[in-house]
Design a protein around this motif. Structure first.
Motif, PDB file in Angstrom:
ATOM      1  N   ARG A   1       0.822  -1.217   0.000  1.00  0.00           N
ATOM      2  CA  ARG A   1       0.000   0.000   0.000  1.00  0.00           C
ATOM      3  C   ARG A   1       0.856   1.268   0.000  1.00  0.00           C
ATOM      4  N   TRP A   2       2.092   1.171  -0.473  1.00  0.00           N
ATOM      5  CA  TRP A   2       3.023   2.296  -0.348  1.00  0.00           C
ATOM      6  C   TRP A   2       2.550   3.574  -1.050  1.00  0.00           C
ATOM      7  N   PRO A   3       1.847   3.508  -2.204  1.00  0.00           N
ATOM      8  CA  PRO A   3       1.424   4.785  -2.825  1.00  0.00           C
ATOM      9  C   PRO A   3       0.486   5.592  -1.934  1.00  0.00           C
ATOM     10  N   ARG A   4      -0.510   4.925  -1.339  1.00  0.00           N
ATOM     11  CA  ARG A   4      -1.442   5.654  -0.481  1.00  0.00           C
ATOM     12  C   ARG A   4      -0.783   6.043   0.844  1.00  0.00           C
ATOM     13  N   ILE A   5       0.171   5.224   1.294  1.00  0.00           N
ATOM     14  CA  ILE A   5       0.922   5.592   2.495  1.00  0.00           C
ATOM     15  C   ILE A   5       1.743   6.849   2.240  1.00  0.00           C
ATOM     16  N   LEU A   6       2.360   6.925   1.060  1.00  0.00           N
ATOM     17  CA  LEU A   6       3.121   8.115   0.687  1.00  0.00           C
ATOM     18  C   LEU A   6       2.211   9.330   0.608  1.00  0.00           C
ATOM     19  N   LEU A   7       1.032   9.158   0.020  1.00  0.00           N
ATOM     20  CA  LEU A   7       0.087  10.272  -0.098  1.00  0.00           C
ATOM     21  C   LEU A   7      -0.372  10.739   1.282  1.00  0.00           C
ATOM     22  N   TRP A   8      -0.665   9.786   2.176  1.00  0.00           N
ATOM     23  CA  TRP A   8      -1.097  10.165   3.517  1.00  0.00           C
ATOM     24  C   TRP A   8       0.037  10.829   4.297  1.00  0.00           C
ATOM     25  N   ALA A   9       1.258  10.361   4.088  1.00  0.00           N
ATOM     26  CA  ALA A   9       2.411  11.000   4.722  1.00  0.00           C
ATOM     27  C   ALA A   9       2.544  12.441   4.249  1.00  0.00           C
TER      28      ALA A   9
ATOM     29  N   ALA B   1      -5.143  19.263  17.727  1.00  0.00           N
ATOM     30  CA  ALA B   1      -5.624  18.141  18.538  1.00  0.00           C
ATOM     31  C   ALA B   1      -6.855  17.506  17.905  1.00  0.00           C
ATOM     32  N   ALA B   2      -7.763  18.348  17.388  1.00  0.00           N
ATOM     33  CA  ALA B   2      -8.968  17.837  16.729  1.00  0.00           C
ATOM     34  C   ALA B   2      -8.607  17.036  15.479  1.00  0.00           C
ATOM     35  N   TRP B   3      -7.642  17.533  14.722  1.00  0.00           N
ATOM     36  CA  TRP B   3      -7.168  16.821  13.530  1.00  0.00           C
ATOM     37  C   TRP B   3      -6.611  15.453  13.910  1.00  0.00           C
ATOM     38  N   GLN B   4      -5.854  15.391  14.991  1.00  0.00           N
ATOM     39  CA  GLN B   4      -5.277  14.128  15.435  1.00  0.00           C
ATOM     40  C   GLN B   4      -6.365  13.137  15.826  1.00  0.00           C
ATOM     41  N   VAL B   5      -7.402  13.604  16.519  1.00  0.00           N
ATOM     42  CA  VAL B   5      -8.489  12.728  16.944  1.00  0.00           C
ATOM     43  C   VAL B   5      -9.279  12.225  15.733  1.00  0.00           C
ATOM     44  N   VAL B   6      -9.621  13.142  14.829  1.00  0.00           N
ATOM     45  CA  VAL B   6     -10.442  12.781  13.668  1.00  0.00           C
ATOM     46  C   VAL B   6      -9.714  11.812  12.743  1.00  0.00           C
ATOM     47  N   THR B   7      -8.396  11.950  12.635  1.00  0.00           N
ATOM     48  CA  THR B   7      -7.624  11.096  11.714  1.00  0.00           C
ATOM     49  C   THR B   7      -6.960   9.913  12.416  1.00  0.00           C
ATOM     50  N   PHE B   8      -7.294   9.681  13.669  1.00  0.00           N
ATOM     51  CA  PHE B   8      -6.642   8.619  14.443  1.00  0.00           C
ATOM     52  C   PHE B   8      -6.819   7.248  13.800  1.00  0.00           C
ATOM     53  N   LEU B   9      -7.939   7.037  13.119  1.00  0.00           N
ATOM     54  CA  LEU B   9      -8.231   5.728  12.538  1.00  0.00           C
ATOM     55  C   LEU B   9      -8.033   5.693  11.029  1.00  0.00           C
TER      56      LEU B   9
ATOM     57  N   LEU C   1      -6.407  -2.085   6.891  1.00  0.00           N
ATOM     58  CA  LEU C   1      -7.276  -3.220   7.179  1.00  0.00           C
ATOM     59  C   LEU C   1      -8.522  -3.268   6.301  1.00  0.00           C
ATOM     60  N   ALA C   2      -8.980  -2.095   5.831  1.00  0.00           N
ATOM     61  CA  ALA C   2     -10.142  -2.058   4.943  1.00  0.00           C
ATOM     62  C   ALA C   2      -9.736  -1.755   3.506  1.00  0.00           C
ATOM     63  N   ASP C   3      -8.421  -1.543   3.289  1.00  0.00           N
ATOM     64  CA  ASP C   3      -7.882  -1.283   1.950  1.00  0.00           C
ATOM     65  C   ASP C   3      -8.551  -0.071   1.298  1.00  0.00           C
ATOM     66  N   ARG C   4      -8.693   0.989   2.072  1.00  0.00           N
ATOM     67  CA  ARG C   4      -9.340   2.215   1.590  1.00  0.00           C
ATOM     68  C   ARG C   4      -8.296   3.204   1.098  1.00  0.00           C
ATOM     69  N   GLY C   5      -8.701   4.058   0.150  1.00  0.00           N
ATOM     70  CA  GLY C   5      -7.845   5.136  -0.297  1.00  0.00           C
ATOM     71  C   GLY C   5      -7.796   6.234   0.746  1.00  0.00           C
ATOM     72  N   VAL C   6      -6.938   7.225   0.534  1.00  0.00           N
ATOM     73  CA  VAL C   6      -6.739   8.263   1.545  1.00  0.00           C
ATOM     74  C   VAL C   6      -8.022   9.048   1.813  1.00  0.00           C
ATOM     75  N   VAL C   7      -8.685   9.507   0.773  1.00  0.00           N
ATOM     76  CA  VAL C   7      -9.898  10.311   0.954  1.00  0.00           C
ATOM     77  C   VAL C   7     -10.973   9.516   1.671  1.00  0.00           C
ATOM     78  N   ASP C   8     -11.203   8.293   1.221  1.00  0.00           N
ATOM     79  CA  ASP C   8     -12.216   7.445   1.864  1.00  0.00           C
ATOM     80  C   ASP C   8     -11.824   7.103   3.294  1.00  0.00           C
ATOM     81  N   ALA C   9     -10.519   6.895   3.538  1.00  0.00           N
ATOM     82  CA  ALA C   9     -10.057   6.561   4.884  1.00  0.00           C
ATOM     83  C   ALA C   9     -10.275   7.723   5.845  1.00  0.00           C
ATOM     84  N   VAL C  10     -10.044   8.955   5.379  1.00  0.00           N
ATOM     85  CA  VAL C  10     -10.291  10.129   6.224  1.00  0.00           C
ATOM     86  C   VAL C  10     -11.776  10.243   6.539  1.00  0.00           C
ATOM     87  N   ARG C  11     -12.599  10.021   5.531  1.00  0.00           N
ATOM     88  CA  ARG C  11     -14.049  10.090   5.732  1.00  0.00           C
ATOM     89  C   ARG C  11     -14.510   9.007   6.705  1.00  0.00           C
TER      90      ARG C  11
END
Length: 273
Positions: free
Chosen positions: A107-115, A145-153, A160-170
Protein backbone atom coordinates in the motif's frame (compact mmCIF):
# COMPACT_ATOMS: atom_id res chain seq x y z
CA UNK A 1 -15.62 11.42 31.22
CA UNK A 2 -14.90 9.46 34.42
CA UNK A 3 -16.48 6.38 32.86
CA UNK A 4 -14.53 6.91 29.64
CA UNK A 5 -11.32 7.21 31.66
CA UNK A 6 -12.00 3.96 33.51
CA UNK A 7 -12.80 2.14 30.27
CA UNK A 8 -9.74 3.56 28.53
CA UNK A 9 -7.57 2.52 31.47
CA UNK A 10 -8.89 -1.03 31.10
CA UNK A 11 -8.11 -0.85 27.39
CA UNK A 12 -4.60 0.35 28.15
CA UNK A 13 -3.94 -2.51 30.56
CA UNK A 14 -5.21 -5.02 28.04
CA UNK A 15 -3.06 -3.44 25.29
CA UNK A 16 -0.07 -3.91 27.57
CA UNK A 17 -1.04 -7.55 28.05
CA UNK A 18 -1.18 -8.05 24.28
CA UNK A 19 2.27 -6.49 23.91
CA UNK A 20 3.65 -8.74 26.65
CA UNK A 21 2.44 -11.85 24.83
CA UNK A 22 3.34 -10.53 21.37
CA UNK A 23 6.67 -8.80 21.94
CA UNK A 24 7.47 -9.00 18.24
CA UNK A 25 5.07 -6.10 17.70
CA UNK A 26 7.66 -3.82 19.32
CA UNK A 27 10.02 -4.40 16.39
CA UNK A 28 8.14 -1.94 14.17
CA UNK A 29 8.85 1.18 16.27
CA UNK A 30 12.49 0.06 16.41
CA UNK A 31 12.67 -0.33 12.63
CA UNK A 32 10.96 3.03 12.23
CA UNK A 33 13.54 4.71 14.44
CA UNK A 34 16.47 3.09 12.64
CA UNK A 35 15.06 3.98 9.23
CA UNK A 36 14.37 7.57 10.32
CA UNK A 37 17.98 7.98 11.44
CA UNK A 38 19.18 6.55 8.12
CA UNK A 39 16.95 8.94 6.16
CA UNK A 40 18.15 11.95 8.12
CA UNK A 41 21.79 10.92 7.74
CA UNK A 42 21.39 10.49 3.99
CA UNK A 43 20.20 14.09 3.66
CA UNK A 44 22.75 15.70 5.98
CA UNK A 45 25.71 15.61 3.57
CA UNK A 46 23.94 17.13 0.55
CA UNK A 47 22.22 19.77 2.71
CA UNK A 48 25.51 20.82 4.30
CA UNK A 49 27.27 20.78 0.92
CA UNK A 50 24.64 22.95 -0.74
CA UNK A 51 24.51 25.31 2.23
CA UNK A 52 28.29 25.78 2.18
CA UNK A 53 28.22 26.40 -1.57
CA UNK A 54 25.32 28.85 -1.54
CA UNK A 55 23.49 29.73 1.68
CA UNK A 56 20.65 31.43 -0.21
CA UNK A 57 20.06 28.48 -2.56
CA UNK A 58 16.48 27.24 -2.85
CA UNK A 59 17.89 23.73 -3.19
CA UNK A 60 18.52 23.70 0.56
CA UNK A 61 14.83 24.25 1.28
CA UNK A 62 13.86 21.61 -1.26
CA UNK A 63 16.18 19.10 0.40
CA UNK A 64 14.77 19.93 3.84
CA UNK A 65 11.26 19.44 2.45
CA UNK A 66 12.17 16.09 0.93
CA UNK A 67 13.81 14.99 4.18
CA UNK A 68 10.68 15.95 6.13
CA UNK A 69 8.48 14.01 3.69
CA UNK A 70 10.77 10.97 3.71
CA UNK A 71 10.81 10.93 7.51
CA UNK A 72 7.00 11.17 7.60
CA UNK A 73 6.73 8.32 5.08
CA UNK A 74 8.99 6.10 7.19
CA UNK A 75 6.90 6.76 10.30
CA UNK A 76 3.57 6.12 8.57
CA UNK A 77 4.94 3.05 6.77
CA UNK A 78 6.01 1.25 9.93
CA UNK A 79 2.87 2.34 11.79
CA UNK A 80 0.88 0.71 8.99
CA UNK A 81 3.00 -2.42 9.31
CA UNK A 82 2.39 -2.48 13.08
CA UNK A 83 -1.38 -2.10 12.66
CA UNK A 84 -1.54 -4.96 10.16
CA UNK A 85 0.23 -7.32 12.57
CA UNK A 86 -1.58 -6.09 15.69
CA UNK A 87 -4.85 -6.95 13.96
CA UNK A 88 -3.47 -10.36 13.02
CA UNK A 89 -2.40 -10.99 16.62
CA UNK A 90 -5.84 -10.01 17.95
CA UNK A 91 -7.45 -12.51 15.58
CA UNK A 92 -5.23 -15.28 16.92
CA UNK A 93 -2.68 -15.21 14.10
CA UNK A 94 1.10 -15.18 14.22
CA UNK A 95 2.45 -11.65 13.56
CA UNK A 96 5.86 -11.12 12.01
CA UNK A 97 8.09 -8.27 10.90
CA UNK A 98 8.15 -9.60 7.34
CA UNK A 99 4.35 -9.83 7.23
CA UNK A 100 3.95 -6.26 8.44
CA UNK A 101 6.47 -4.86 5.97
CA UNK A 102 4.81 -6.78 3.15
CA UNK A 103 1.37 -5.43 4.09
CA UNK A 104 2.65 -1.86 4.23
CA UNK A 105 4.70 -2.20 1.03
CA UNK A 106 1.60 -3.35 -0.86
CA UNK A 107 0.00 0.00 0.00
CA UNK A 108 3.02 2.30 -0.35
CA UNK A 109 1.42 4.79 -2.82
CA UNK A 110 -1.44 5.65 -0.48
CA UNK A 111 0.92 5.59 2.50
CA UNK A 112 3.12 8.11 0.69
CA UNK A 113 0.09 10.27 -0.10
CA UNK A 114 -1.10 10.16 3.52
CA UNK A 115 2.41 11.00 4.72
CA UNK A 116 2.38 14.02 2.40
CA UNK A 117 -1.04 15.14 3.65
CA UNK A 118 -0.28 14.69 7.35
CA UNK A 119 3.18 16.27 7.06
CA UNK A 120 1.75 19.24 5.16
CA UNK A 121 -1.02 19.80 7.70
CA UNK A 122 1.46 19.58 10.59
CA UNK A 123 3.84 22.02 8.91
CA UNK A 124 1.05 24.49 8.08
CA UNK A 125 -0.22 24.41 11.67
CA UNK A 126 3.32 24.99 12.93
CA UNK A 127 3.80 27.93 10.55
CA UNK A 128 0.53 29.51 11.65
CA UNK A 129 1.43 28.94 15.30
CA UNK A 130 4.68 30.86 14.83
CA UNK A 131 2.79 33.89 13.54
CA UNK A 132 -0.08 34.29 15.99
CA UNK A 133 -0.43 35.49 19.57
CA UNK A 134 -1.36 33.53 22.65
CA UNK A 135 -5.06 33.10 21.84
CA UNK A 136 -4.28 32.25 18.24
CA UNK A 137 -1.68 29.76 19.38
CA UNK A 138 -4.24 28.11 21.67
CA UNK A 139 -6.76 27.94 18.83
CA UNK A 140 -4.22 26.35 16.47
CA UNK A 141 -3.30 23.83 19.17
CA UNK A 142 -6.97 22.89 19.52
CA UNK A 143 -7.30 22.52 15.75
CA UNK A 144 -4.22 20.29 15.73
CA UNK A 145 -5.62 18.14 18.54
CA UNK A 146 -8.97 17.84 16.73
CA UNK A 147 -7.17 16.82 13.53
CA UNK A 148 -5.28 14.13 15.43
CA UNK A 149 -8.49 12.73 16.94
CA UNK A 150 -10.44 12.78 13.67
CA UNK A 151 -7.62 11.10 11.71
CA UNK A 152 -6.64 8.62 14.44
CA UNK A 153 -8.23 5.73 12.54
CA UNK A 154 -7.12 6.70 9.03
CA UNK A 155 -4.28 4.16 8.91
CA UNK A 156 -6.39 1.21 10.14
CA UNK A 157 -8.98 2.01 7.46
CA UNK A 158 -6.23 2.21 4.83
CA UNK A 159 -4.48 -1.00 5.89
CA UNK A 160 -7.28 -3.22 7.18
CA UNK A 161 -10.14 -2.06 4.94
CA UNK A 162 -7.88 -1.28 1.95
CA UNK A 163 -9.34 2.21 1.59
CA UNK A 164 -7.85 5.14 -0.30
CA UNK A 165 -6.74 8.26 1.55
CA UNK A 166 -9.90 10.31 0.95
CA UNK A 167 -12.22 7.44 1.86
CA UNK A 168 -10.06 6.56 4.88
CA UNK A 169 -10.29 10.13 6.22
CA UNK A 170 -14.05 10.09 5.73
CA UNK A 171 -14.41 6.69 7.41
CA UNK A 172 -12.11 7.73 10.27
CA UNK A 173 -14.27 10.78 10.93
CA UNK A 174 -17.38 8.59 10.97
CA UNK A 175 -15.75 6.12 13.38
CA UNK A 176 -14.65 9.00 15.60
CA UNK A 177 -18.27 10.03 16.09
CA UNK A 178 -18.93 6.65 17.68
CA UNK A 179 -15.78 6.41 19.79
CA UNK A 180 -14.66 9.99 20.43
CA UNK A 181 -14.57 9.72 24.24
CA UNK A 182 -12.29 6.70 24.35
CA UNK A 183 -10.30 8.13 21.45
CA UNK A 184 -9.49 11.35 23.31
CA UNK A 185 -8.91 9.74 26.70
CA UNK A 186 -6.88 6.91 25.18
CA UNK A 187 -4.59 9.28 23.29
CA UNK A 188 -4.09 11.45 26.36
CA UNK A 189 -3.48 8.41 28.54
CA UNK A 190 -0.90 6.94 26.19
CA UNK A 191 0.88 10.30 26.02
CA UNK A 192 0.94 10.55 29.80
CA UNK A 193 2.15 6.96 30.12
CA UNK A 194 4.98 7.62 27.66
CA UNK A 195 6.02 10.70 29.59
CA UNK A 196 6.01 8.88 32.94
CA UNK A 197 7.87 5.92 31.46
CA UNK A 198 10.60 8.23 30.14
CA UNK A 199 11.12 10.07 33.45
CA UNK A 200 13.69 7.61 34.90
CA UNK A 201 15.77 7.89 31.75
CA UNK A 202 15.54 11.67 31.82
CA UNK A 203 16.63 11.78 35.44
CA UNK A 204 19.65 9.60 34.67
CA UNK A 205 20.66 11.90 31.82
CA UNK A 206 20.38 14.94 34.11
CA UNK A 207 22.36 13.15 36.82
CA UNK A 208 25.05 12.27 34.28
CA UNK A 209 25.35 15.90 33.18
CA UNK A 210 25.57 17.06 36.79
CA UNK A 211 28.49 14.73 37.62
CA UNK A 212 30.28 15.29 34.31
CA UNK A 213 32.99 17.41 35.90
CA UNK A 214 33.58 14.90 38.72
CA UNK A 215 33.53 11.51 37.04
CA UNK A 216 33.55 11.49 33.25
CA UNK A 217 33.23 7.71 32.91
CA UNK A 218 30.36 7.56 35.40
CA UNK A 219 28.65 10.52 33.78
CA UNK A 220 28.90 8.91 30.36
CA UNK A 221 27.47 5.65 31.70
CA UNK A 222 24.53 7.45 33.31
CA UNK A 223 23.77 9.39 30.12
CA UNK A 224 23.94 6.29 27.91
CA UNK A 225 21.70 4.25 30.22
CA UNK A 226 19.30 7.20 30.46
CA UNK A 227 19.11 7.55 26.68
CA UNK A 228 18.54 3.80 26.33
CA UNK A 229 15.63 3.98 28.81
CA UNK A 230 14.09 6.92 26.97
CA UNK A 231 14.31 5.05 23.66
CA UNK A 232 12.78 1.95 25.24
CA UNK A 233 9.93 4.06 26.63
CA UNK A 234 9.27 5.50 23.17
CA UNK A 235 9.26 2.02 21.59
CA UNK A 236 6.83 0.59 24.15
CA UNK A 237 4.51 3.60 23.96
CA UNK A 238 4.44 3.51 20.15
CA UNK A 239 3.66 -0.21 20.11
CA UNK A 240 0.88 0.23 22.68
CA UNK A 241 -0.59 3.07 20.64
CA UNK A 242 -0.75 0.88 17.55
CA UNK A 243 -2.46 -1.93 19.46
CA UNK A 244 -4.99 0.44 21.02
CA UNK A 245 -5.62 2.08 17.64
CA UNK A 246 -6.24 -1.28 15.98
CA UNK A 247 -8.66 -2.47 18.65
CA UNK A 248 -10.58 0.79 18.47
CA UNK A 249 -10.88 0.47 14.70
CA UNK A 250 -11.94 -3.18 14.80
CA UNK A 251 -14.84 -2.61 17.14
CA UNK A 252 -15.94 0.72 15.67
CA UNK A 253 -16.18 -0.78 12.18
CA UNK A 254 -17.67 -4.26 12.58
CA UNK A 255 -18.71 -4.42 16.24
CA UNK A 256 -16.53 -7.49 16.83
CA UNK A 257 -14.58 -7.68 20.05
CA UNK A 258 -11.01 -8.83 19.29
CA UNK A 259 -10.27 -12.12 21.02
CA UNK A 260 -7.28 -10.66 22.83
CA UNK A 261 -9.52 -7.91 24.23
CA UNK A 262 -12.45 -10.06 25.27
CA UNK A 263 -11.67 -9.48 28.95
CA UNK A 264 -11.73 -5.71 28.52
CA UNK A 265 -15.49 -5.66 27.83
CA UNK A 266 -15.20 -3.56 24.68
CA UNK A 267 -18.90 -3.91 24.05
CA UNK A 268 -19.36 -1.42 26.90
CA UNK A 269 -16.12 0.50 26.41
CA UNK A 270 -17.23 1.47 22.89
CA UNK A 271 -20.89 2.05 23.47
CA UNK A 272 -22.90 3.36 20.53
CA UNK A 273 -23.69 7.10 20.50
Amino acid sequence: MTVAFAQSWQMFKTSAAVLRTRKELAVFPVLSGVASVAVTASFVVPIVAVDLWDRSSAVTYVLFGLMYLASAFVTVFFNAALISQADLAMRGGDPSAAGGIQAAAARWPRILLWALVSATVSQLLRMVQDRVGFLGDLLVSLVGAAWQVVTFLVLPHMVLADRGVVDAVRDSAASTKRTWGENVVGNAGLGLFGFLLAIPGGLLVIAGIMVLGVNIAGALALVLVGIALIIAAAVVTSALSGIYQTALYRYSVDGMVPVAFAGADLAHAFRQR
